[in-house]
Design a protein around this motif. Structure first.
Motif, mmCIF file in Angstrom:
data_model
loop_
_atom_site.group_PDB
_atom_site.id
_atom_site.type_symbol
_atom_site.label_atom_id
_atom_site.label_comp_id
_atom_site.label_asym_id
_atom_site.label_seq_id
_atom_site.Cartn_x
_atom_site.Cartn_y
_atom_site.Cartn_z
ATOM 1 N N PRO A 91 0.909 -1.194 0.265
ATOM 2 C CA PRO A 91 -0.088 0.038 0.102
ATOM 3 C C PRO A 91 0.905 1.112 0.090
ATOM 4 C CG PRO A 91 -0.290 -1.098 1.969
ATOM 5 C CD PRO A 91 0.716 -1.931 1.156
ATOM 6 N N LEU A 92 0.396 2.319 -0.674
ATOM 7 C CA LEU A 92 1.057 3.669 -0.916
ATOM 8 C C LEU A 92 0.186 4.631 -0.684
ATOM 9 C CD1 LEU A 92 2.784 2.558 -4.444
ATOM 10 C CD2 LEU A 92 4.077 3.046 -2.069
ATOM 11 N N LYS A 93 0.635 5.807 -0.141
ATOM 12 C CA LYS A 93 -0.035 6.956 -0.048
ATOM 13 C C LYS A 93 0.313 8.052 -1.181
ATOM 14 C CE LYS A 93 -1.715 10.358 3.071
ATOM 15 N NZ LYS A 93 -1.642 11.013 4.524
ATOM 16 N N THR A 94 -0.372 8.531 -1.877
ATOM 17 C CA THR A 94 -0.248 9.531 -3.044
ATOM 18 C C THR A 94 -1.021 10.628 -2.728
ATOM 19 O OG1 THR A 94 -1.783 8.851 -4.794
ATOM 20 C CG2 THR A 94 0.254 7.617 -4.409
ATOM 21 N N ALA A 95 -0.888 11.639 -3.644
ATOM 22 C CA ALA A 95 -1.550 12.973 -3.639
ATOM 23 C C ALA A 95 -2.988 12.561 -4.051
ATOM 24 C CB ALA A 95 -0.918 13.854 -4.478
ATOM 25 N N GLU A 96 -3.219 11.590 -4.511
ATOM 26 C CA GLU A 96 -4.532 11.122 -4.944
ATOM 27 C C GLU A 96 -5.497 10.232 -4.222
ATOM 28 O OE1 GLU A 96 -2.093 11.256 -7.163
ATOM 29 O OE2 GLU A 96 -2.840 13.224 -7.793
ATOM 30 N N GLY A 97 -4.705 9.866 -3.175
ATOM 31 C CA GLY A 97 -5.281 8.963 -1.920
ATOM 32 C C GLY A 97 -4.316 7.621 -1.916
ATOM 33 N N THR A 98 -4.741 6.837 -1.001
ATOM 34 C CA THR A 98 -4.214 5.572 -0.908
ATOM 35 C C THR A 98 -4.223 4.422 -2.300
ATOM 36 O OG1 THR A 98 -4.553 5.590 1.449
ATOM 37 C CG2 THR A 98 -4.090 3.416 0.644
ATOM 38 N N THR A 99 -3.353 3.816 -2.270
ATOM 39 C CA THR A 99 -3.197 2.842 -3.594
ATOM 40 C C THR A 99 -2.476 1.795 -3.438
ATOM 41 O OG1 THR A 99 -3.168 2.670 -6.075
ATOM 42 C CG2 THR A 99 -1.585 4.266 -5.031
ATOM 43 N N THR A 100 -2.098 1.148 -4.419
ATOM 44 C CA THR A 100 -1.110 0.067 -4.273
ATOM 45 C C THR A 100 -0.500 -0.019 -5.645
ATOM 46 O OG1 THR A 100 -2.316 -1.757 -5.382
ATOM 47 C CG2 THR A 100 -2.697 -1.577 -2.815
ATOM 48 N N LEU A 101 1.054 -0.613 -5.625
ATOM 49 C CA LEU A 101 1.557 -0.567 -6.936
ATOM 50 C C LEU A 101 0.860 -1.237 -7.977
ATOM 51 C CD1 LEU A 101 5.698 -0.815 -7.273
ATOM 52 C CD2 LEU A 101 4.013 -2.780 -8.507
ATOM 53 N N ALA A 102 0.049 -2.434 -7.643
ATOM 54 C CA ALA A 102 -0.737 -2.920 -8.576
ATOM 55 C C ALA A 102 -1.689 -2.261 -9.360
ATOM 56 C CB ALA A 102 -1.350 -4.193 -8.047
ATOM 57 N N GLU A 103 -2.531 -1.279 -8.408
ATOM 58 C CA GLU A 103 -3.452 -0.508 -9.024
ATOM 59 C C GLU A 103 -2.512 0.617 -10.089
ATOM 60 O OE1 GLU A 103 -5.023 1.055 -5.807
ATOM 61 O OE2 GLU A 103 -6.721 -0.716 -5.491
ATOM 62 N N LEU A 104 -1.473 1.035 -9.832
ATOM 63 C CA LEU A 104 -0.682 1.893 -10.377
ATOM 64 C C LEU A 104 -0.391 1.362 -11.790
ATOM 65 C CD1 LEU A 104 1.525 3.515 -7.693
ATOM 66 C CD2 LEU A 104 -0.387 4.601 -8.674
ATOM 67 N N LEU A 105 -0.454 0.028 -11.951
ATOM 68 C CA LEU A 105 0.148 -0.483 -13.301
ATOM 69 C C LEU A 105 -1.114 -1.011 -14.034
ATOM 70 C CD1 LEU A 105 3.008 -2.430 -12.010
ATOM 71 C CD2 LEU A 105 3.050 -0.664 -13.457
ATOM 72 N N HIS A 106 -2.358 -0.872 -13.563
ATOM 73 C CA HIS A 106 -3.423 -1.279 -14.406
ATOM 74 C C HIS A 106 -3.733 -0.716 -15.791
ATOM 75 C CE1 HIS A 106 -6.301 -2.317 -10.689
ATOM 76 N NE2 HIS A 106 -5.278 -3.047 -10.761
ATOM 77 N N ASP A 107 -3.096 0.560 -16.120
ATOM 78 C CA ASP A 107 -3.018 0.774 -17.526
ATOM 79 C C ASP A 107 -1.766 0.421 -18.363
ATOM 80 O OD1 ASP A 107 -1.074 2.215 -16.327
ATOM 81 O OD2 ASP A 107 -1.881 4.485 -16.984
ATOM 82 N N ALA A 108 -1.042 -0.721 -17.754
ATOM 83 C CA ALA A 108 0.058 -0.948 -18.451
ATOM 84 C C ALA A 108 0.899 -0.143 -18.875
ATOM 85 C CB ALA A 108 -0.350 -1.932 -19.713
ATOM 86 N N ARG A 109 1.113 0.932 -18.109
ATOM 87 C CA ARG A 109 2.153 1.991 -18.668
ATOM 88 C C ARG A 109 3.342 1.971 -17.660
ATOM 89 N NH1 ARG A 109 1.379 8.787 -18.188
ATOM 90 N NH2 ARG A 109 2.891 9.175 -19.622
ATOM 91 N N PRO A 110 4.669 2.016 -18.115
ATOM 92 C CA PRO A 110 5.674 2.275 -17.049
ATOM 93 C C PRO A 110 5.542 2.962 -16.250
ATOM 94 C CG PRO A 110 6.566 1.980 -19.623
ATOM 95 C CD PRO A 110 4.983 2.397 -19.482
#
Length: 512
Positions: free
Chosen positions: A419-438
């Motif tokens: 789990p990660l906290k970003t400016a947009e809220g809490t997410t995970t690394l897996a969620e950040l890769l959903h669009d298949a972008r580096p």
């Protein structure tokens, strides 16, 4: 007849990519390409899905890979959602010796996911179509001609009508008897069959009295997954030699007779849904790419189905290939990127073929193998042996040769999804890769690294984040679309030059 999109037709092609084979591997390849905006057509020879699922086990690395596309829960029918973590021992087998605990080698996600092949391929196909792909059934490949800038495919329907389709690229995901592989002249090399096996789904007339589970006798193996209320899965392994005619139809009498011969008693059954032959042939394509033609899944490698590793290999092929082929099509692939599909995935499959041959040898029903199986059972109880074999079966030991610093602890490895906290809220690394972008993940607030990545802003997502929990052994990491790291930096090793080198190696020159 033109069947492709307007954009493809304007370029003189019916489709940018023709994926031959509508099974789980082919539909996932198509889904990956469509996600990245590639015009893709799936060609499936069956007029309609037969609903047959010979495989149903997804192992940990496949589950992690699908999670990085938001597909993990989707591939499980009904109410069976994947657990997000491991809870207690997860028993599994090596050569039918049930001494493995897969949970010991996992730091993320479920060890095993139950997903029938027919269900998963429908999920992937539906999502590929939603993203713009086309699924064309009743289209058997019977001819293939490659030119400098295109591949021409000749297709035949069950009625005998033929059509031609042109594509810039072809992906053969059409199984062990791949027409793409055969027509392209790619050799299938390895060891021929020594075991004759049968598999089918039938109704057991005395389910309570059937020899359920894995049963070894001096005459072979029976494997029965007993369902007292419907179709039961029945398998037999005959070590006396291969099938005399691998392609002849299997009858209920043949399956019933094999079960009776091996078990030493009648096992009444009727109403077969399907029955098939298979063997322990261990074969691999000499090349996964030849010009504009690529192979994935069983078209690239086949082996005895020990531990359900085959479909997992194929699904990981699909995600490794998709983003690389999309980059090539879009003119954004650095030199040699597409060739890394073969150089990365071929050794992984070779290692699986090797461990499967070892399992086949250990499963020999001859009583002379008893002592070896007993010794191996004892060895599997040692933590080191258990971890070694579990890593092999789950696929979590896969590491790719991505270059970079020799002391980079993450390079070539899948980055854990914490789990990660970003400016947009809490997410995970897996969620950040959903669009298949580096992804360049900055965990330290180092603006220098983000400045270095600036010229690649159109090709890489740069995300500043703070870990919520877990241990991140890095301050920054560059992650490929398939979830594998190609660079990481921490402390004195968080240098701009090595990041710039990794960006250029995997994404092409700055400002391209």
């Amino acid at each position: 007849m033109r069947v492709g999109s307007d954009s493809a037709a304007e370029s003189g092609f019916d489709t940018e990519v023709a994926v031959v084979g509508g099974g789980p591997v082919g539909t996932l390849v198509a889904r990956e390409l469509a996600l990245l905006g590639v015009d893709v057509t799936i060609l499936e020879k069956l007029p309609e899905s037969d609903g047959v699922s010979k495989a149903s086990t997804l192992h940990a690395r496949t589950a992690q890979t699908l999670d990085r596309r938001g597909l993990l829960e989707a591939v499980q029918p009904g109410r069976y959602a994947a657990a997000r973590g491991t809870h207690g021992p997860v028993r599994f087998h090596f050569a039918s010796i049930f001494e493995l605990d897969l949970s010991r080698v996992l730091d993320e996600g479920p060890a095993i996911v139950g997903s029938p092949q027919a269900f998963a391929q429908e999920v992937f196909a539906a999502d590929a179509v939603r993203l713009g792909a086309r699924l064309r059934r009743d289209a058997e490949l019977v001819g293939l001609d490659e030119y400098d800038d295109q591949v021409r495919l000749r297709l035949r329907s069950v009625s005998g009508a033929e059509q031609t389709l042109t594509a810039r690229w072809v992906v053969g995901a059409d199984g062990a008897r791949s027409a793409v592989r055969r027509l392209s002249g790619i050799r299938f090399l390895g060891d021929g069959p020594t075991v004759a096996a049968l598999m089918g789904e039938v109704r057991l007339l005395d389910p309570a009295g059937a020899p359920g589970g894995w049963q070894r006798t001096p005459r072979g193996w029976t494997l029965l997954w007993v369902n007292p209320h419907g179709a039961s899965r029945v398998c037999t392994y005959d070590y006396r030699g291969p099938h005399q005619d691998r392609h002849s139809p299997v009858t209920l009498d043949e399956l019933r007779g094999e079960v009776e011969r091996i078990a030493g008693r009648p096992v009444p059954m009727d109403s077969p849904d399907w029955i098939a032959r298979f063997s322990d042939a261990s074969l691999q394509a000499e090349q996964y790419r030849r010009g504009r033609i690529l192979l994935a899944g069983d078209a690239a490698h086949v082996h005895f189905p020990a531990g359900g590793q085959g479909v997992n290999l194929g699904l990981q092929d699909a995600v490794n290939l998709g983003w690389k082929l999309a980059a090539e099509i879009r003119g954004r692939a650095p030199d040699g990127l597409l060739d890394t599909y073969h150089s990365e995935r071929q050794p992984v499959a070779a290692a699986v073929l090797h461990n499967v041959k070892a399992q086949v040898a250990l499963m020999d029903p001859d009583p002379r193998t008893d002592a070896l199986r007993e010794l191996f059972t004892a060895l599997m109880r040692f933590d080191e042996v258990n971890a070694y074999l579990s890593t092999m079966i789950t696929g979590v030991g896969v590491v790719y040769p991505v270059g970079g610093r020799a002391d980079d602890p993450l390079a070539g490895r899948m980055v854990p999804s914490l789990p990660l906290k970003t400016a947009e809220g809490t997410t995970t690394l897996a969620e950040l890769l959903h669009d298949a972008r580096p992804l360049l993940l900055d965990l330290s607030g180092d603006t220098t690294l983000r400045t270095v990545a600036g010229p690649w802003a159109d090709r890489v997502a740069v995300v500043a984040a703070t870990p919520v929990s877990g241990i991140w052994d890095t301050d920054a990491v560059l992650v490929r679309p398939d979830g594998y790291a190609v660079w990481s930096g921490r402390g004195d090793h968080r240098d701009a030059e090595s990041l710039r080198t990794a960006l250029t190696r995997w994404l092409g020159p700055a400002g391209w």
